[in-house]
Design a protein around this motif. Structure first.
Motif, mmCIF file in Angstrom:
data_model
loop_
_atom_site.group_PDB
_atom_site.id
_atom_site.type_symbol
_atom_site.label_atom_id
_atom_site.label_comp_id
_atom_site.label_asym_id
_atom_site.label_seq_id
_atom_site.Cartn_x
_atom_site.Cartn_y
_atom_site.Cartn_z
ATOM 1 N N SER A 50 0.820 -1.134 0.092
ATOM 2 C CA SER A 50 -0.086 -0.215 -0.078
ATOM 3 C C SER A 50 0.828 1.272 0.110
ATOM 4 O O SER A 50 0.332 2.335 -0.304
ATOM 5 N N ALA A 55 0.435 2.113 -6.036
ATOM 6 C CA ALA A 55 -0.708 2.065 -5.102
ATOM 7 C C ALA A 55 -1.363 3.304 -4.840
ATOM 8 O O ALA A 55 -2.385 3.637 -4.890
ATOM 9 N N THR A 56 -0.289 4.349 -4.477
ATOM 10 C CA THR A 56 -0.613 5.593 -4.517
ATOM 11 C C THR A 56 -1.284 6.272 -5.615
ATOM 12 O O THR A 56 -2.294 7.055 -5.413
ATOM 13 N N ARG A 59 -4.776 5.114 -5.976
ATOM 14 C CA ARG A 59 -5.856 5.840 -4.905
ATOM 15 C C ARG A 59 -6.079 7.292 -5.582
ATOM 16 O O ARG A 59 -7.144 7.718 -5.626
ATOM 17 N N LYS A 62 -8.772 6.938 -8.506
ATOM 18 C CA LYS A 62 -9.858 6.683 -7.937
ATOM 19 C C LYS A 62 -10.684 8.034 -7.707
ATOM 20 O O LYS A 62 -11.643 8.402 -7.881
ATOM 21 N N TRP A 63 -10.043 8.843 -6.584
ATOM 22 C CA TRP A 63 -10.349 10.221 -6.231
ATOM 23 C C TRP A 63 -10.509 11.224 -7.221
ATOM 24 O O TRP A 63 -11.502 12.001 -7.376
#
Length: 78
Positions: A50, A55-56, A59, A62-63
Protein backbone atom coordinates in the motif's frame (compact mmCIF):
# COMPACT_ATOMS: atom_id res chain seq x y z
CA UNK A 1 -24.55 31.83 -12.34
CA UNK A 2 -22.35 32.37 -15.37
CA UNK A 3 -19.26 32.93 -13.20
CA UNK A 4 -19.91 29.67 -11.31
CA UNK A 5 -20.14 27.78 -14.59
CA UNK A 6 -16.84 29.25 -15.79
CA UNK A 7 -15.08 28.42 -12.51
CA UNK A 8 -16.41 24.85 -12.47
CA UNK A 9 -15.42 24.39 -16.11
CA UNK A 10 -11.85 25.50 -15.34
CA UNK A 11 -11.71 23.11 -12.37
CA UNK A 12 -13.09 20.34 -14.61
CA UNK A 13 -10.34 20.92 -17.20
CA UNK A 14 -7.66 20.88 -14.49
CA UNK A 15 -9.12 17.66 -13.04
CA UNK A 16 -9.18 16.04 -16.48
CA UNK A 17 -5.55 16.94 -17.17
CA UNK A 18 -4.52 15.66 -13.74
CA UNK A 19 -6.46 12.44 -14.33
CA UNK A 20 -4.70 11.91 -17.66
CA UNK A 21 -1.30 12.48 -16.03
CA UNK A 22 -2.01 10.10 -13.14
CA UNK A 23 -3.20 7.34 -15.47
CA UNK A 24 -0.17 7.73 -17.73
CA UNK A 25 2.23 7.56 -14.78
CA UNK A 26 0.95 4.13 -13.70
CA UNK A 27 2.83 1.04 -14.79
CA UNK A 28 1.19 -1.51 -17.04
CA UNK A 29 -0.56 -4.49 -15.49
CA UNK A 30 0.32 -7.00 -18.22
CA UNK A 31 4.00 -7.26 -18.98
CA UNK A 32 3.93 -10.59 -20.78
CA UNK A 33 4.67 -14.04 -19.39
CA UNK A 34 7.94 -13.15 -17.70
CA UNK A 35 6.37 -10.07 -16.14
CA UNK A 36 3.47 -12.15 -14.86
CA UNK A 37 5.77 -14.63 -13.15
CA UNK A 38 8.01 -11.96 -11.65
CA UNK A 39 5.02 -9.79 -10.76
CA UNK A 40 3.28 -12.63 -8.95
CA UNK A 41 6.39 -13.37 -6.92
CA UNK A 42 6.90 -9.67 -6.22
CA UNK A 43 3.28 -9.19 -5.13
CA UNK A 44 3.45 -12.29 -2.94
CA UNK A 45 6.65 -11.21 -1.23
CA UNK A 46 5.89 -7.52 -0.82
CA UNK A 47 4.67 -6.53 2.62
CA UNK A 48 4.28 -2.78 2.12
CA UNK A 49 2.20 -2.91 -1.06
CA UNK A 50 0.00 0.00 0.00
CA UNK A 51 3.02 2.32 0.26
CA UNK A 52 4.29 1.87 -3.28
CA UNK A 53 4.05 4.50 -5.97
CA UNK A 54 1.61 2.41 -8.00
CA UNK A 55 -0.74 2.03 -5.03
CA UNK A 56 -0.63 5.78 -4.41
CA UNK A 57 -1.34 6.49 -8.08
CA UNK A 58 -4.22 4.01 -8.06
CA UNK A 59 -5.80 5.75 -5.06
CA UNK A 60 -5.28 9.14 -6.68
CA UNK A 61 -6.90 7.88 -9.89
CA UNK A 62 -10.02 6.82 -8.00
CA UNK A 63 -10.41 10.14 -6.19
CA UNK A 64 -9.67 12.34 -9.20
CA UNK A 65 -12.07 10.30 -11.33
CA UNK A 66 -14.75 10.74 -8.68
CA UNK A 67 -14.18 14.51 -8.63
CA UNK A 68 -14.30 14.57 -12.43
CA UNK A 69 -17.62 12.70 -12.57
CA UNK A 70 -19.21 14.84 -9.84
CA UNK A 71 -18.11 18.04 -11.55
CA UNK A 72 -19.42 16.80 -14.89
CA UNK A 73 -22.78 16.00 -13.27
CA UNK A 74 -22.97 19.43 -11.61
CA UNK A 75 -22.05 21.21 -14.84
CA UNK A 76 -24.73 19.23 -16.64
CA UNK A 77 -27.33 20.40 -14.14
CA UNK A 78 -26.29 24.03 -14.55
Amino acid sequence: MQALTVILTIVEVIASLFLIAVVLLQSGKSAGLSGAIAGAADAFMSKAKSKTLDATLARMTKWVALVFVVLAFILNLL
